[in-house]
Design an enzyme around this catalytic site. Sequence first.
Site, PDB file in Angstrom:
ATOM      1  N   LYS A 190       0.828  -1.205   0.000  1.00 34.02           N
ATOM      2  CA  LYS A 190       0.000   0.000   0.000  1.00 34.02           C
ATOM      3  C   LYS A 190       0.861   1.252   0.000  1.00 34.02           C
ATOM      4  O   LYS A 190       0.633   2.185  -0.755  1.00 34.02           O
ATOM      5  CB  LYS A 190      -0.945  -0.007   1.196  1.00 34.02           C
ATOM      6  CG  LYS A 190      -1.909   1.166   1.209  1.00 34.02           C
ATOM      7  CD  LYS A 190      -2.961   1.014   2.297  1.00 34.02           C
ATOM      8  CE  LYS A 190      -3.942   2.184   2.244  1.00 34.02           C
ATOM      9  NZ  LYS A 190      -5.019   2.049   3.245  1.00 34.02           N
ATOM     10  N   GLU A 196       9.714  -5.519   4.834  1.00 40.83           N
ATOM     11  CA  GLU A 196       9.840  -6.903   4.408  1.00 40.83           C
ATOM     12  C   GLU A 196       9.570  -7.054   2.907  1.00 40.83           C
ATOM     13  O   GLU A 196      10.289  -7.759   2.191  1.00 40.83           O
ATOM     14  CB  GLU A 196       8.871  -7.798   5.199  1.00 40.83           C
ATOM     15  CG  GLU A 196       9.069  -7.760   6.700  1.00 40.83           C
ATOM     16  CD  GLU A 196       8.190  -6.722   7.383  1.00 40.83           C
ATOM     17  OE1 GLU A 196       7.858  -6.941   8.563  1.00 40.83           O
ATOM     18  OE2 GLU A 196       7.834  -5.711   6.735  1.00 40.83           O
ATOM     19  N   GLY A 249      -5.413  -2.789   3.905  1.00 44.06           N
ATOM     20  CA  GLY A 249      -4.695  -3.945   3.401  1.00 44.06           C
ATOM     21  C   GLY A 249      -5.462  -5.244   3.518  1.00 44.06           C
ATOM     22  O   GLY A 249      -5.536  -6.028   2.566  1.00 44.06           O
ATOM     23  N   ARG A 250      -6.064  -5.514   4.676  1.00 36.32           N
ATOM     24  CA  ARG A 250      -6.764  -6.791   4.859  1.00 36.32           C
ATOM     25  C   ARG A 250      -8.129  -6.803   4.185  1.00 36.32           C
ATOM     26  O   ARG A 250      -8.811  -7.831   4.204  1.00 36.32           O
ATOM     27  CB  ARG A 250      -6.886  -7.111   6.341  1.00 36.32           C
ATOM     28  CG  ARG A 250      -7.590  -6.062   7.177  1.00 36.32           C
ATOM     29  CD  ARG A 250      -7.372  -6.326   8.673  1.00 36.32           C
ATOM     30  NE  ARG A 250      -7.897  -5.254   9.506  1.00 36.32           N
ATOM     31  CZ  ARG A 250      -7.265  -4.129   9.762  1.00 36.32           C
ATOM     32  NH1 ARG A 250      -6.070  -3.891   9.223  1.00 36.32           N
ATOM     33  NH2 ARG A 250      -7.791  -3.209  10.552  1.00 36.32           N
ATOM     34  N   GLU A 335      -6.597  -8.502  13.579  1.00 32.53           N
ATOM     35  CA  GLU A 335      -6.019  -7.181  13.316  1.00 32.53           C
ATOM     36  C   GLU A 335      -7.109  -6.112  13.309  1.00 32.53           C
ATOM     37  O   GLU A 335      -6.871  -4.975  13.693  1.00 32.53           O
ATOM     38  CB  GLU A 335      -5.260  -7.179  11.987  1.00 32.53           C
ATOM     39  CG  GLU A 335      -4.407  -5.928  11.794  1.00 32.53           C
ATOM     40  CD  GLU A 335      -3.407  -6.063  10.666  1.00 32.53           C
ATOM     41  OE1 GLU A 335      -2.283  -6.537  10.914  1.00 32.53           O
ATOM     42  OE2 GLU A 335      -3.752  -5.711   9.522  1.00 32.53           O
ATOM     43  N   HIS A 366      -8.010 -35.359  14.199  1.00 36.06           N
ATOM     44  CA  HIS A 366      -7.009 -36.243  14.797  1.00 36.06           C
ATOM     45  C   HIS A 366      -5.882 -35.446  15.443  1.00 36.06           C
ATOM     46  O   HIS A 366      -4.806 -36.003  15.712  1.00 36.06           O
ATOM     47  CB  HIS A 366      -6.468 -37.202  13.734  1.00 36.06           C
ATOM     48  CG  HIS A 366      -7.522 -38.097  13.170  1.00 36.06           C
ATOM     49  ND1 HIS A 366      -7.833 -39.325  13.712  1.00 36.06           N
ATOM     50  CD2 HIS A 366      -8.385 -37.922  12.131  1.00 36.06           C
ATOM     51  CE1 HIS A 366      -8.814 -39.883  13.021  1.00 36.06           C
ATOM     52  NE2 HIS A 366      -9.171 -39.049  12.055  1.00 36.06           N
ATOM     53  N   LYS A 476       7.927  -2.923  14.640  1.00 38.75           N
ATOM     54  CA  LYS A 476       8.658  -2.477  13.456  1.00 38.75           C
ATOM     55  C   LYS A 476       9.682  -1.407  13.818  1.00 38.75           C
ATOM     56  O   LYS A 476      10.809  -1.396  13.308  1.00 38.75           O
ATOM     57  CB  LYS A 476       7.683  -1.935  12.404  1.00 38.75           C
ATOM     58  CG  LYS A 476       6.824  -2.988  11.739  1.00 38.75           C
ATOM     59  CD  LYS A 476       5.948  -2.337  10.679  1.00 38.75           C
ATOM     60  CE  LYS A 476       5.108  -3.367   9.931  1.00 38.75           C
ATOM     61  NZ  LYS A 476       4.275  -2.741   8.886  1.00 38.75           N
TER      62      LYS A 476
END
Length: 503
Positions: A190, A196, A249-250, A335, A366, A476
């Site tokens: 964005k 990263e 973003g999400r 978030e 399981h 960050k």
Amino acid sequence: MSNMPADWGRFAGPEEVRIEQLFTQADRLKDFSILADMPGGEIYFDLSKTHLDHAKLDLFLELADARALGDMRAALFAGDEINTSEGRAAEHTAQRGNGDDDSVSLAQHLQDRMRALVEAIHGGAFGEIKHVLHIGIGGSALGPDLVIDALGREEPLCHVEVVSNVDGAALEEAFARLDPATTLIAIASKTFTTTETMLNANSAVQWLEQEGVDDPYGRVVALTASPDKAVEWGIDQSRVLPFSDTVGGRYSIWSSIGFPVAIALGWNEFDAFLRGAAAMDKHFLEADFTRNAPVMAAFADLYYAQIASAQTRAVFAYDERLRLLPSYLQQLEMESNGKSVTRDGVPLGYPTAPITWGGVGTDAQHAVFQLLHQGTHVLPVEFIVSKTPGHDLDPAHHQNLLTNCFAQGAALMTGRSADDPARSYTGDRPSTTILLDDITPSSLGALIAFYEHRTFVNAVILGINPFDQFGVELGKEIAKAMNGGGEMEFDPSTQKLIELSAL
């Protein structure tokens, strides 16, 4: 609204009725299940195996009215400034045609631009492109990864690798599956400053250079709300696909962040994905609250987090195509609603988002279902399953999958008593089930939009802002200081770790 904890206290009766006993009430199943007609087929939402009843529902409707849920919903779609802490709107719905007229028009213009680039690439304008390396993090990676993994299993138009982790091993693993001569790189950020993502992007371009690709920057497409920064980084403006900074973003899979989806599946499939989400928007906008799937699901969420003190919510996809859905929902829900203050900055005195976790059925049966059935933690469980299999093998595979899914919900609710305490099941453990006709672009779009609106309803009732995420910033900043980007003193434990790692 009056003090929230006092309002929550109204929900606690003298003695909770067991879920199975609620089925003695007339129309229990009808009143607490919703059949939504979507473009990709019907979606059935079964909330009847929860502790919601008509008395609780009436209280939630009062609470929704006190929190002005109807007005907040209208404000969301009108493009009002509901992201108060950042001073902007939240316009992901405009990307699929529902919102402020100007914002919808802008979204359509940007989609037309993306479509032209997608079709040019498919038409050979970039030479032979067989692979796309999509680099992003958070919502810029989780959304495309989920959709492509769910829908792109049969002869995709392009093979897409999604890389988010800054660990170089993730990139190397992707490189091993790609041919640099036929690979396009998509950088999704964005701000176009995400540490990263930009480190991975630099390494990817270096990889193209080392592999002898002429003009490696000519093989890069930027997906960003900061087009100027992308151009400054070295990407030609014709290969920059912008989206509005009012799209979080999400919530961004509907914007140019969906570029790899369109590349892998084709534009018509991406458009069907948008139309499915738009249909869920319409359902959320128009359905009465008691027949509104996102609203009713949020009421159940709130009951278990606030009244039953369940600190987690488990989600199990009984379909391999949806194996990444729990991870996607972790970010969307935690978030968005993992906050501790109100929209006005006032500290909260009650829980907000539970911890979302889950897995894939039948594997999870399981691994973790022992705790769900007999453990001391009682928590809501959600099953998502499709009537139609995603394969052409023996129908027994899908029959076994469906029966296992439905049996788990029944067993959680009813339990079983035995003389041997180790073989006893208390039952009365809640679950919801979401049954899709099939997993198609439109039905998946509707499902994701359902979860978005459910998250929003939770936030409105809780009085928080689901559209900021300042909690990720402090780590960050500290990491930047460790990398020489600022002055900071560290605690003895952290300092020792730095020394031992020779940072």
